[in-house]
Design a protein around this motif. Structure first.
Motif, PDB file in Angstrom:
ATOM      1  N   ARG A 185       0.830  -1.211   0.000  1.00 17.64           N
ATOM      2  CA  ARG A 185       0.000   0.000   0.000  1.00 17.64           C
ATOM      3  C   ARG A 185       0.861   1.257   0.000  1.00 17.64           C
ATOM      4  O   ARG A 185       0.572   2.215  -0.738  1.00 17.64           O
ATOM      5  CB  ARG A 185      -0.931  -0.012   1.222  1.00 17.64           C
ATOM      6  CG  ARG A 185      -1.981  -1.107   1.208  1.00 17.64           C
ATOM      7  CD  ARG A 185      -3.015  -0.861   2.285  1.00 17.64           C
ATOM      8  NE  ARG A 185      -3.910  -1.993   2.427  1.00 17.64           N
ATOM      9  CZ  ARG A 185      -3.817  -2.915   3.376  1.00 17.64           C
ATOM     10  NH1 ARG A 185      -2.858  -2.809   4.302  1.00 17.64           N
ATOM     11  NH2 ARG A 185      -4.665  -3.923   3.439  1.00 17.64           N
TER      12      ARG A 185
ATOM     13  N   TRP B 279       0.886   4.196  -2.942  1.00 17.66           N
ATOM     14  CA  TRP B 279       0.603   5.610  -2.687  1.00 17.66           C
ATOM     15  C   TRP B 279       1.806   6.488  -3.049  1.00 17.66           C
ATOM     16  O   TRP B 279       1.633   7.578  -3.607  1.00 17.66           O
ATOM     17  CB  TRP B 279       0.214   5.819  -1.231  1.00 17.66           C
ATOM     18  CG  TRP B 279      -1.205   5.437  -0.948  1.00 17.66           C
ATOM     19  CD1 TRP B 279      -1.656   4.353  -0.254  1.00 17.66           C
ATOM     20  CD2 TRP B 279      -2.371   6.154  -1.362  1.00 17.66           C
ATOM     21  NE1 TRP B 279      -3.029   4.327  -0.212  1.00 17.66           N
ATOM     22  CE2 TRP B 279      -3.493   5.434  -0.881  1.00 17.66           C
ATOM     23  CE3 TRP B 279      -2.593   7.312  -2.080  1.00 17.66           C
ATOM     24  CZ2 TRP B 279      -4.805   5.844  -1.109  1.00 17.66           C
ATOM     25  CZ3 TRP B 279      -3.898   7.730  -2.315  1.00 17.66           C
ATOM     26  CH2 TRP B 279      -4.982   6.999  -1.833  1.00 17.66           C
TER      27      TRP B 279
ATOM     28  N   LEU C  39       1.859   6.875  -6.750  1.00 13.37           N
ATOM     29  CA  LEU C  39       0.819   7.798  -7.200  1.00 13.37           C
ATOM     30  C   LEU C  39       1.224   9.249  -6.950  1.00 13.37           C
ATOM     31  O   LEU C  39       1.064  10.113  -7.828  1.00 13.37           O
ATOM     32  CB  LEU C  39      -0.489   7.472  -6.480  1.00 13.37           C
ATOM     33  CG  LEU C  39      -1.707   8.318  -6.862  1.00 13.37           C
ATOM     34  CD1 LEU C  39      -2.048   8.118  -8.332  1.00 13.37           C
ATOM     35  CD2 LEU C  39      -2.903   7.965  -5.985  1.00 13.37           C
ATOM     36  N   VAL C  40       1.767   9.529  -5.764  1.00 16.72           N
ATOM     37  CA  VAL C  40       2.165  10.903  -5.431  1.00 16.72           C
ATOM     38  C   VAL C  40       3.319  11.358  -6.329  1.00 16.72           C
ATOM     39  O   VAL C  40       3.324  12.484  -6.842  1.00 16.72           O
ATOM     40  CB  VAL C  40       2.554  10.985  -3.944  1.00 16.72           C
ATOM     41  CG1 VAL C  40       3.174  12.345  -3.631  1.00 16.72           C
ATOM     42  CG2 VAL C  40       1.326  10.767  -3.070  1.00 16.72           C
TER      43      VAL C  40
END
Length: 253
Positions: free
Chosen positions: A44, A48, A51-52
């Protein structure tokens, strides 16, 4: 507003039915899948961070049109590359297994094969349903609408229901299918991380053969291209280490 109410109720029931079938085909925790909480947390966090970082690079250097094209390419290619990787990795693990282990692995091939055929069939069926619905609507709707708007409305609902059911099935099935190597995890606990690693590297290779680097400065573009596969592979190696160290996994056992 009755026509909108009927459409929304039908849309909900179609989505609910497709989700139920997708979860039966590809459960979130299939047989043989070892759930390791630290590994799940690392996955996870990696997702993330990716994505950032991707959003930050696009915000600084632009290239939204290229990002959209890559997203569409990833959306179409990722399930097929993951499926091919899962089959190849499963074959390699089957070939390396001991004879008694192979007999146990063969019992899972049939059920997994039927699930894979159903998933691939849904992807193949999507464009056929889209084209068929458009052609049928253009041929039937105008003459029917001149006699009865209600009948035309019912025909539109009937024509598009199979297409939207298949769309929802693919959406609900893709996540657990790719994550669990198309339910082939029962063959070997290491199959999901190995499949994920193989799929991301194959995807990068295909993307670079069919396109260019992202519209960033060259060092950053190279890091953007290789950073995802390297991080996925690192997490997969850690997952395999924990499977061997804490869950007693053996490559040939």
């Amino acid at each position: 507003m009755w026509w909108l109410t009927v459409a929304l109720v039908l849309f909900y029931e179609v989505a609910r039915s497709a989700r139920s079938v997708a979860r039966r085909f590809f459960p979130w925790r299939p047989q043989g899948r070892v759930e390791d909480v630290p590994v799940l947390r690392a996955q996870r966090v990696r997702a993330w961070v990716a994505l950032v970082v991707s959003g930050g690079l696009l915000a600084v250097y632009g290239g939204m049109s290229d990002a959209w094209e890559q997203f569409l390419q990833r959306l179409y290619l990722a399930p097929w590359l993951a499926l091919a990787s899962a089959v190849l990795v499963a074959g390699a693990l089957y070939g390396a297994a001991r004879p008694h282990r192979r007999r146990l692995m063969r019992t899972h091939f049939k059920s997994a094969g039927l699930r894979i055929l159903g998933y691939a069939g849904a992807w193949i069926l999507l464009p056929a349903l889209l084209i068929g619905s458009l052609l049928a609507m253009s041929a039937m709707l105008e003459p029917v609408a001149q006699t009865s708007l209600l009948l035309a409305y019912l025909i539109v609902l009937a024509l598009w229901t199979p297409f939207w059911w298949t769309v929802h099935f693919v959406c609900f099935a893709s996540g657990p299918a790719v994550r669990n190597a198309f339910s082939l995890s029962a063959l070997h606990p290491a199959l999901p991380p190995l499949t994920t690693s193989a799929a991301v590297w194959v995807f990068v290779l295909v993307s670079q053969l069919t396109g260019d680097l992202p519209p960033f400065p060259e060092p950053i573009a190279l890091c953007a291209v290789t950073g995802g596969p390297v991080s996925v592979t690192a997490v997969a190696c850690w997952e395999i280490y924990r499977l061997r160290r804490h869950h007693g996994m053996q490559w040939r056992g």
